[in-house]
Design an enzyme around this catalytic site. Structure first.
Site, PDB file in Angstrom:
ATOM      1  N   ASP A  95      46.344  38.216  46.017  1.00 37.89           N
ATOM      2  CA  ASP A  95      47.403  37.411  45.631  1.00 37.89           C
ATOM      3  C   ASP A  95      48.611  38.276  45.248  1.00 37.89           C
ATOM      4  OD1 ASP A  95      46.552  38.301  43.096  1.00 37.89           O
ATOM      5  OD2 ASP A  95      46.379  36.382  42.385  1.00 37.89           O
ATOM      6  N   HIS A  96      48.510  39.376  44.755  1.00 43.27           N
ATOM      7  CA  HIS A  96      49.460  40.110  44.069  1.00 43.27           C
ATOM      8  C   HIS A  96      50.387  41.200  45.168  1.00 43.27           C
ATOM      9  CE1 HIS A  96      48.227  38.972  40.353  1.00 43.27           C
ATOM     10  NE2 HIS A  96      49.120  39.789  39.370  1.00 43.27           N
ATOM     11  N   ASP A 160      43.589  40.271  34.542  1.00 45.24           N
ATOM     12  CA  ASP A 160      45.118  39.831  34.807  1.00 45.24           C
ATOM     13  C   ASP A 160      45.216  39.021  33.332  1.00 45.24           C
ATOM     14  OD1 ASP A 160      47.407  39.107  36.846  1.00 45.24           O
ATOM     15  OD2 ASP A 160      47.275  37.562  35.564  1.00 45.24           O
ATOM     16  N   ARG A 448      56.852  34.383  33.145  1.00 46.04           N
ATOM     17  CA  ARG A 448      57.745  35.519  32.727  1.00 46.04           C
ATOM     18  C   ARG A 448      58.913  35.727  33.235  1.00 46.04           C
ATOM     19  NH1 ARG A 448      52.568  39.678  31.874  1.00 46.04           N
ATOM     20  NH2 ARG A 448      52.030  38.724  29.938  1.00 46.04           N
ATOM     21  N   SER A 643      49.318  48.019  27.415  1.00 48.58           N
ATOM     22  CA  SER A 643      48.314  47.179  28.349  1.00 48.58           C
ATOM     23  C   SER A 643      47.100  48.217  28.347  1.00 48.58           C
ATOM     24  CB  SER A 643      48.801  47.350  29.736  1.00 48.58           C
ATOM     25  OG  SER A 643      48.627  48.444  30.553  1.00 48.58           O
ATOM     26  N   ARG A 645      45.264  49.307  30.555  1.00 44.10           N
ATOM     27  CA  ARG A 645      44.897  50.067  31.875  1.00 44.10           C
ATOM     28  C   ARG A 645      44.266  51.411  31.775  1.00 44.10           C
ATOM     29  NH1 ARG A 645      51.233  51.411  32.790  1.00 44.10           N
ATOM     30  NH2 ARG A 645      51.051  48.865  32.764  1.00 44.10           N
TER      31      ARG A 645
HETATM   32  S1  SF4 Z   1      51.947  35.013  36.352  1.00 44.69           S
HETATM   33 FE1  SF4 Z   1      50.722  36.745  37.407  1.00 44.69          FE
HETATM   34  S2  SF4 Z   1      49.064  35.740  38.616  1.00 44.69           S
HETATM   35 FE2  SF4 Z   1      50.547  34.388  37.865  1.00 44.69          FE
HETATM   36  S3  SF4 Z   1      51.769  33.965  39.821  1.00 44.69           S
HETATM   37 FE3  SF4 Z   1      52.700  35.372  38.371  1.00 44.69          FE
HETATM   38  S4  SF4 Z   1      51.927  37.354  39.010  1.00 44.69           S
HETATM   39 FE4  SF4 Z   1      50.600  36.059  39.869  1.00 44.69          FE
END
Ligand code: SF4
Length: 753
Positions: A95-96, A160, A448, A643, A645
């Site tokens: 998805d990313h 995630d 975000r 994070s 990572r």
């Molecule tokens: S919050 Fe993260 S997982 Fe959800 S759509 Fe945005 S980038 Fe993708």
């Protein structure tokens, strides 16, 4: 579809007795969070009360979910573990990496070409090791998980930060780094600091323009971006029970914005409706048999102040729609005060783009309510003044809302449907003109809104609101518009109002999909080859790290003495480097380039002890490696915060750094270093940090007697022939010392297998 009914049966078989044992051990009624956590303790953990915010506890999660960007290193590591198949049900979601530019079809095609090697790798490695693979275009990880895998009372980790979305269906779901995912897939327990608990009591009922999104926008305003740190947010009350499961998912999803470990709602009739609506009636039947255990105890919710560390009360009946931003999701404005705030702060009132969807807000309910406004715009001859995009969260949602005519309505309004992927939400947005860095405003239903996140332009003022408010704003094209009170002029010059949005919690004809985009793994993966092009710049198979040579480490070069804040971002930068996250050698060229050298106060400039010249940190370290020389990194307080990572621990290990010696560590990074076979050491006396000089050669002694709780000796050999000998502490237990000896945790797992 691909849910794992046997696994859920096993969880539910033990669940009531484990909850009862926990209640007895703790000696009081339990919150839902505590019930699920106690039900997932490893066998080795006693059912004793844990100190919230202090005790580290081991759990056995039920599932792992990975998105494509983070799955690469997690699975490259998993391949090192010597397992034939994953120990718990796991999935990968592409998805990313899909960039939004012109629309779903063209964008998806382009992504399939551009990311082919990554998708081929993820598809083949999933196929081999028993992992469900969701192809590009299948949808966004959290929406797909909510529709297929989340279940009440379960525990999941995901690579995630918005993994908590599954809390909408009563699951403890927590975002982790790839190393943790790898461990759990290999069958190891997973460690978490026992969280603090924040209770949010919801009373009343949403109506009119207010949506579930407004609950979390309000909570973010109260708790701020740091207020949930180390805590689980548990929602309860009659208001909670009135929200749809997907609305609850939105709230839990965006709980990541207040730093919460996760958020959760209890099982109720709305959860049941959603489970049955997504063809999981058998899970609903099973959940119904233990439903009292799938919510907090009555006494807890009757006297929340007694059982939670903090309690917030929100009345849904009087809750106003909110708009949060710009630049931070906790700057919360009730709709009635927003226009004045726009004027007062001089934010651009002209709205350029409204974007709805993402994993946060792409349910059938969201889309249907937003579409009701779009239909009004068409009917009332209003032309949308802003650009408008829609990103469905999954192919199932996209197919269903297309079938039910909603996408046509958006297109009639001038909207563009993007691929079922993250797109603009993660900065995968080829927004034309963004490079000019003009001051402008956008509004999204995402979660975000930090500077540059959507389009890379630091001057884009990004606001967050419900899909309904975003749609209304896009129609008006003006951030000072209040859809609850203001009128708009239509094409014929008439003044018209938008009525309250309306929608459906679930599709009356049920969900439908032709090809959900799921690839089930091979039943026998032993003959499946994992596809990695040896010439690839983005992917590289890992080689096991060498075991400890069995002697003290002497003559280590000082690579850098880092001063001040040194987060995992300073150690392994993101941005353009994310492209290489599946290629350890290439991404190691960012190692510590953001850390400040204590001797010259510059970044990425350290003395090369072989030549006496100054060079970039990775280049200097590569030269030491070429000469077979080990090195050491010295750091300040809370080294490795940020994070989780794992690259921040793997890169120094890969390039030949043997130890990290600091005043203090961020716990997750410290564990990550241990897992990679590094020595993670702390000064017994932090002022001894000052003893280290730029040309020091460093010895680490007593390793033959490396034991839990026993300090090691470190000698700084200065260039002038003098030396300082100090004691350094560590937090290794027996098992972790085994990781060091074997060269890494994965080497040890492989040996034991
Ligand atoms: S919050 Fe993260 S997982 Fe959800 S759509 Fe945005 S980038 Fe993708």
């Amino acid at each position: 579809m691909a849910f794992d009914i046997e696994m859920i049966k096993a969880v539910y078989a033990n669940y009531p007795s484990r909850v009862a044992a926990a209640r007895k051990a703790v000696g009081r009624p339990l919150t839902l969070t505590e019930k699920i956590l106690y039900a997932h303790l490893t066998q080795g953990e006693a059912n004793s009360p844990f100190e919230r915010g202090v005790s580290y506890v081991e759990f056995n999660p039920d599932r792992v979910a990975m998105q494509d960007a983070t799955a690469q290193m997690a699975l490259l590591q998993f391949m090192q573990a010597g397992r034939e198949i994953v120990a718990v049900p796991s999935t990968v979601h592409c998805d990313h990496l899909i960039q939004a530019e012109t629309g779903a079809e063209a964008d998806l095609k382009k992504a399939n070409d551009k990311n082919k090697e990554v998708y081929d790798f993820l598809s083949s490695v999933s196929n081999k090791y028993g992992i469900g693979f969701w192809k590009p275009g299948a949808g966004i990880i959290h929406q797909v998980v909510l529709e297929n895998y989340s279940f009440p009372g379960g525990m999941m980790i995901g690579t995630d930060s918005h993994t908590p979305n599954a809390g909408g269906l009563g699951m403890i779901a927590i975002g982790v780094g790839g190393a943790d995912a790898c461990d759990v897939m290999a069958g190891l327990p997973w460690e978490l600091k026992f969280p603090k608990l924040i209770g949010v009591k919801l009373t009343g009922k949403l109506s009119g323009w207010t949506a579930a999104k407004d609950v979390i926008l309000k909570v973010a305003g109260i708790l701020t971006v740091k207020g949930g740190t180390g805590a689980v947010v548990e929602y309860f009350g009659d208001g909670a029970r009135s929200l749809s499961a997907t609305g609850k998912g939105t709230i839990c999803n965006m709980g990541a914005e207040i730093g919460a470990t996760t958020s959760i709602f209890g099982y109720d009739s709305k959860s049941e409706i959603y489970l049955r609506g997504t063809e999981r009636g058998d899970i609903a039947d099973m959940a119904n048999t233990i439903k009292d255990h799938l919510t907090g105890d009555e006494e807890v919710y009757a006297n929340p102040d007694k059982y939670f560390d903090q309690v917030i009360h929100i009345d849904l009946t009087t809750l106003e729609p909110h708009i949060n931003g710009p630049f931070t999701p906790d700057l919360a404005w009730p709709l009635s005060k927003f226009a004045a705030a726009v004027r007062e702060h001089g934010w651009p009132a002209k709205l350029e783009v409204g974007l709805i969807g993402s994993c946060t807000n792409s349910s059938y309910e969201d889309i249907s309510r937003a579409a009701s406004l779009a239909q009004q715009a068409v009917d009332k001859k209003l032309v949308a003044k802003s650009e408008f995009t829609i990103t469905p969260g999954s192919e199932q949602v996209r197919f269903t809302v297309q079938r039910d005519g909603f996408l046509d309505i958006f297109e009639n309004m001038g909207g563009v449907v993007l691929a079922n992927a993250c797109g603009p939400c993660i900065g995968q947005w080829a927004r034309h003109g963004a490079e000019k860095q003009e001051k402008n405003s956008i509004i999204t239903s995402f979660n975000r809104n930090f500077a540059k996140r959507a389009d890379g332009n630091p001057n884009t003022h990004s606001f967050v609101a419900s899909p309904e408010v975003v749609t209304a704003m896009a129609i008006a094209g003006d951030l000072t518009f209040n859809p609850m009170t203001d009128s708009l002029l239509n094409e014929e010059g008439q003044s018209v109002r938008l009525e309250e949005p309306s929608g459906l919690e679930m599709p009356t004809k049920g969900f439908a999909v032709e090809d959900a985009g799921y690839q089930a793994p091979a039943t026998d993966g032993s003959r499946v080859s994992v596809l990695v092009d040896p010439k690839s710049e983005r992917l590289q198979l890992l080689e096991p790290f060498k075991e400890w040579e069995g002697i003290d480490l002497k003559g280590l070069k000082l690579l850098i003495k880092a001063k001040g804040k040194c987060t995992t971002d300073h150690i392994s930068m993101a941005g353009p480097w994310l492209r290489f996250r599946g290629h350890l050698d290439n991404i190691s060229n960012n190692m510590l380039i953001g850390a400040q050298n204590a001797f010259n106060l510059e970044t990425n400039k350290v003395k090369n002890q072989l030549t006496g010249e100054y060079g970039e940190v990775p280049a200097v370290q590569r030269q030491y490696k070429q000469h077979g020389l080990g090195s050491i990194v010295v750091g300040d307080e809370n080294y490795g915060e940020g994070s989780s990572r794992e690259h921040a621990a793997m890169e120094p290990r890969f390039l030949g750094v043997r130890a990290i010696l600091v005043k203090s560590f961020a716990r997750i990074h410290e564990t990550n270093l241990k897992k990679q076979g590094m020595l993670a050491l702390t000064f017994a006396n932090p002022s001894e940090y000052d003893l280290i000089q730029e040309d020091d050669k460093i010895d680490i002694l007593d390793l033959a007697d490396f034991k839990p709780g026993k300090p090691l000796t470190v000698v700084f050999n200065h260039a002038d022939g003098t030396k300082n000998e100090i004691k350094v502490n560590h937090t290794y237990n027996e098992g972790q010392i085994g990781w060091f000896v074997a060269g890494s945790a994965l080497n040890l797992i492989k040996e034991e297998f």
